[in-house]
Scaffold this active site. Structure first.
Site, short mmCIF file in Angstrom:
data_model
loop_
_atom_site.label_atom_id
_atom_site.label_comp_id
_atom_site.label_asym_id
_atom_site.label_seq_id
_atom_site.Cartn_x
_atom_site.Cartn_y
_atom_site.Cartn_z
N ASP A 1 0.84 -1.19 0.00
CA ASP A 1 0.00 0.00 0.00
C ASP A 1 0.88 1.25 0.00
O ASP A 1 2.05 1.21 0.40
CB ASP A 1 -0.88 0.03 1.26
CG ASP A 1 -1.86 -1.13 1.28
OD1 ASP A 1 -2.15 -1.67 0.20
OD2 ASP A 1 -2.32 -1.47 2.39
N1 URA Z 1 -1.46 -5.98 3.67
C1 URA Z 1 -1.88 -4.71 3.74
O1 URA Z 1 -2.91 -4.42 4.32
N2 URA Z 1 -1.12 -3.76 3.16
C2 URA Z 1 0.04 -4.00 2.52
O2 URA Z 1 0.69 -3.08 2.02
C3 URA Z 1 0.47 -5.35 2.46
C4 URA Z 1 -0.28 -6.31 3.04
#
Ligand code: URA
Length: 256
Positions: free
Chosen positions: A106
């Site tokens: 993310d």
């Molecule tokens: N799970 C999430 O919620 N965000 C990420 O960036 C990776 C795994």
């Protein structure tokens, strides 16, 4: 095209180390344009030489594999419509036309991200069937509860009804809001949604390994390093969860 050493040509394109290549050459296993070469330090034209090891043709195509320690604030995309992309962090001299981030973190997540132009490897790594394990360290909003361990082990059911694969979870000693999570799949915002499903929430998240490829301590946040073919093969080996939990328990110093 400048000439390069035969051992460099091979080590950039295969799993062989330079010392193995030297041995293979001594044993007469390497040929260049049909002629056996007993010395691996000869120079060749990387685009127009036909190199074979034990009869296997080594493709002249050289893929690039970059490991980025992703900082917060960058999107894992090649398209900057949603903000600055991680591609900006790859030094220009390492960029190639077809490079892309292999996998998603993310925008507000940190940590290990592979960037490559090897579409086949990325597909192999990201395919749901391959279940490449990924280990994350998370900072929670509320204290960790030991009941989470069994819930994650049995497969969290997300509010959408989706069932997650069993995931390993371990709290960081003496830090009641930090934990390690090992996933074998990659659903959208998965860890955030898993902790949401047990009534907690994730404040920060960093990926510390992808398969057996572990984020090197010396790789500062925002920095890239080029990986060799043999390092990339580590992606498909299993990480040592206990060792990673021990080695990365200090990682939280990077969290605010
Ligand atoms: N799970 C999430 O919620 N965000 C990420 O960036 C990776 C795994």
């Amino acid at each position: 095209m400048p000439l390069i050493r035969l051992d460099r040509f091979i080590s950039e394109r295969t799993e062989y180390t330079r010392s193995t290549i030297k041995e293979l050459a001594k044993k007469g296993k390497i040929s260049v344009d049909g002629v056996v070469q007993k010395s691996s330090d000869m120079k060749i034209d990387p685009e127009n030489s036909e190199v074979k090891i034990g009869g296997r043709l080594i493709s002249s195509q050289r893929y690039r594999y970059i490991l980025l320690n992703k900082p917060e604030g960058y999107v894992c995309s090649t398209d900057d419509k949603d903000g600055e992309t991680v591609m900006k962090l790859v030094p220009e001299e390492w960029r190639t036309k077809n490079m892309f981030p292999a996998g998603r973190l993310d925008k507000d997540s940190l940590g290990a991200l592979l960037i490559t132009d090897d579409g086949e490897l990325a597909h192999r790594m990201l395919s749901p069937a391959s279940h490449v394990p990924k280990i994350y360290i998370v900072k929670l909003d509320r204290p960790f509860q030991s009941k989470y361990i069994d819930i994650f082990k049995n497969g969290v059911v997300l509010p959408t009804g989706e069932l997650c694969l069993p995931a390993r979870l371990r709290p960081v000693e003496n830090c009641d809001k930090l934990a390690f999570v090992e996933l074998h799949e990659g659903k959208y915002h998965q860890i955030k949604r898993m902790f949401g499903a047990v009534g907690n929430s994730v404040e920060q998240l960093a990926r510390v390994s992808v398969g057996g490829l572990i984020l090197p301590e010396k790789l500062a946040i925002g920095q890239c390093m080029e990986l060799l073919h043999k390092d990339v093969e580590n992606l498909f080996s299993d990480p040592d969860f206990d060792l990673i939990c021990r080695n990365f328990s200090g990682f939280f110093r990077h969290f605010q």
